[in-house]
Design an enzyme around this catalytic site. Sequence first.
Site, PDB file in Angstrom:
ATOM      1  N   GLU A  78       0.838  -1.196   0.000  1.00 19.66           N
ATOM      2  CA  GLU A  78       0.000   0.000   0.000  1.00 19.66           C
ATOM      3  C   GLU A  78       0.878   1.252   0.000  1.00 19.66           C
ATOM      4  OE1 GLU A  78      -3.855   1.713   2.524  1.00 19.66           O
ATOM      5  OE2 GLU A  78      -2.585   0.133   3.372  1.00 19.66           O
ATOM      6  N   LYS A  86      -9.309   3.080  -2.777  1.00 25.59           N
ATOM      7  CA  LYS A  86      -9.647   2.302  -1.585  1.00 25.59           C
ATOM      8  C   LYS A  86     -11.084   2.606  -1.174  1.00 25.59           C
ATOM      9  CE  LYS A  86      -7.496   1.055   2.862  1.00 25.59           C
ATOM     10  NZ  LYS A  86      -6.335   1.315   3.757  1.00 25.59           N
ATOM     11  N   CYS A 125      -5.598  -3.464   1.946  1.00 22.87           N
ATOM     12  CA  CYS A 125      -5.362  -3.524   3.379  1.00 22.87           C
ATOM     13  C   CYS A 125      -6.643  -3.639   4.206  1.00 22.87           C
ATOM     14  CB  CYS A 125      -4.535  -2.312   3.817  1.00 22.87           C
ATOM     15  SG  CYS A 125      -3.764  -2.533   5.448  1.00 22.87           S
ATOM     16  N   SER A 162      20.811  -0.287  34.219  1.00 19.34           N
ATOM     17  CA  SER A 162      20.665  -0.318  35.678  1.00 19.34           C
ATOM     18  C   SER A 162      20.809  -1.705  36.277  1.00 19.34           C
ATOM     19  CB  SER A 162      19.288   0.233  36.063  1.00 19.34           C
ATOM     20  OG  SER A 162      18.272  -0.684  35.668  1.00 19.34           O
TER      21      SER A 162
END
Length: 734
Positions: free
Chosen positions: A68, A137, A199, A380
Amino acid sequence: LLHFSPICEERTCSHFLDQAKRGTMTIVTVATCNLNQWALDFTGNLRRIRESIAQAKAKGARLRLGPELEIPGYGCEDHFLEDDTTDHSWEVMAELLKGDETVDLLCDFGMPVMHRGVRYNCRVLCLNKEILLVRPKLYMANDGNYRETRWFTSWHYGWTVQDFVLPTVISSLEKKQTTCKIGPAMLRLADTIVAAETCEELFTPNSPHITLALRGAEIITNGSGSHHNLRKLDVRMQLITAAMAKSGGCYMYANQIGCDGGRLYFDGCALICSNGKVLAQAAQFSLTEVEVVSAAVDLALVRSKRGAFMSRCEQVAEVAAVPEVVKLDFALSASQMTFPTPVRELRVHHPMEELALGPACWLWDYLRRSGQAGYFVALSGGADSSSVAAIVGSMCQQVVKAVKEGNATVIADVRKVTKDEKYSPTDPQELASRLFYTCYMGTDNSSEATQSRAKRLAEQVGGNHYNANIQSVVEALVAFFVALTGKRPAFKTAGGEPRENLALQNIQARLRMVISYLLAQLLPWANGRHGGCLVLGTANVDEALRGYYTKYDCSAADLNPIGSVSKTDLKTFMDWSGRNLGYTVLKEVAEAAPTAELEPITGTYTQTDEDDMGMTYAELSEYGKLRKQQRCGPLSMFKALIPMWGPTSDRGLDVTKVAEKVRWFFRCYAINRHKMTTLTPSYHAEDYSPEDNRHDLRQFLYEVSWDWQFKSIDKLKTELASMPMRRADTGGHA
């Protein structure tokens, strides 16, 4: 994992020889791809598109599908509103049509298109230097991380097409083409019908492929821009395989892969399925910029499945008509004999493998494209910073693996990052020594155990490690305050008020951020290397949700690879990494109780994270899922937690206790929500991420008493007190 489909085995070699003799071959070779595109990198995007086309042709494909918006890159966001983005996309399209890329290859490209003053997210189907169809789309992705309706409009004209006037940069080419059709049409070729969806359309309840398949489309393409989410690939793959399992047909899926300039990692997995069975699958996580997979699909199997499905045949006449663009002088089937690709198993990574690979690939993309020399972590010895160090180590392992495989792009990028034109790393630890720096910044509140774990983990990863005691810097700031006010704050263990205690903790945390940026800028220089480092943040998603960190402390960084990962997953990841990545000290880290080590340790008091927060990390994960994924406010969360934690559950908590937990969470969430406005850009992995920039859009100034909401909880609590409660039926057999 490869094996032959029983249905393929039934179709003998003589069958395909007979087809070839009759000129009725039904085998079509198609190709799809993962592309590592970069928003607005038109030059690089064009190069990668061309490479995918070259690979597709080399595999004998007659149809090539791309992701896309592959031409400008999916992540352009508000740049889509600029005419330049659309204009440059057409210029790239012109370059593709000028050359031989589309000669004898049907290409399905993704780009933005303006039509009658409206911007659409489109597929552009091209063949033999012509544009056959612009397919807009139909349904936009507009939730979570997606904001497509901010930039694009859905096609609101149903199953119809209109005339589209092509821009001059196209009409001035050799073909002199001035118009084409725009709309959700199908493409009728000499031997099959091809159609496209994009999509999000796959995820909608009434997906276009349902209508398209009923109207005769045998091959359906889907150019996608889908990002990685932990444990979600199988959901996407199920939708893809199911798309044609019922109706029959070939479904092709293409996706971006990598970091294209933002928080998301697009996780590839380009796929080709036929009748719901997987024929080809690309990698989900990879440093390869262009990966093309192909398959030889037997359309006779599609037609046989459809023709034998009589109720489907009955529905064909009832479905809406879909317009067609006819191109009968081109066939997808090969002129030579080709055997169909056998069915293969779908490959899905273990979630901890996803954590080791996804953020690592994202970090590599960011590093190579940022022009920086490496990464710095304030290590740490605790779970969060140790997980980040392990991910950097995984990145180095992936880079060395790609170099050994001869990946020319990765080799060139390594040399660019290290400024060594002849460098080809063979050892991940040696590579880490060139681009990874860590520092343990201890105070009087730090322990020898965390200091030791930090040092040993850095050695196992291979980074340059420093041990610093910053107590004198902390005391200097306290002395400054005393000189300014004449007051000396004290920790709560020494009789100080909560605000004194908190301020003294915040001094340590914020100093570590300042020192981190100093070291990130100058440690490469001190080691005789070029450039500076990016600072990696080390706050997890649960602590961000609860606000259990200091604003502008080590959570304030350039990037955070674990900012959307839960503490529970991180503990599991450390155990997995110790066994699979070789960082054995992580087992010790995972077994240690999480602690900030910002308060003095006494004979009766040791600071721990869960005590500080007033909730466990497991509870925090549950709160996060209910708040974001289940869209629960205080009352809804209380209702949801009663059967999970209440009197009839395994936890057996009193209803009042459940109410208290909900109240405490929402109060903590409300008073700390302002911290989300400065949250470091984080790799997106969990849908309950509270990230304020794009994923979780909510106010940051709250009425923290939640007066109306908490009174509603009290009312329900009173009602429940007079009602009999029993354990919910689990649905099992007596």
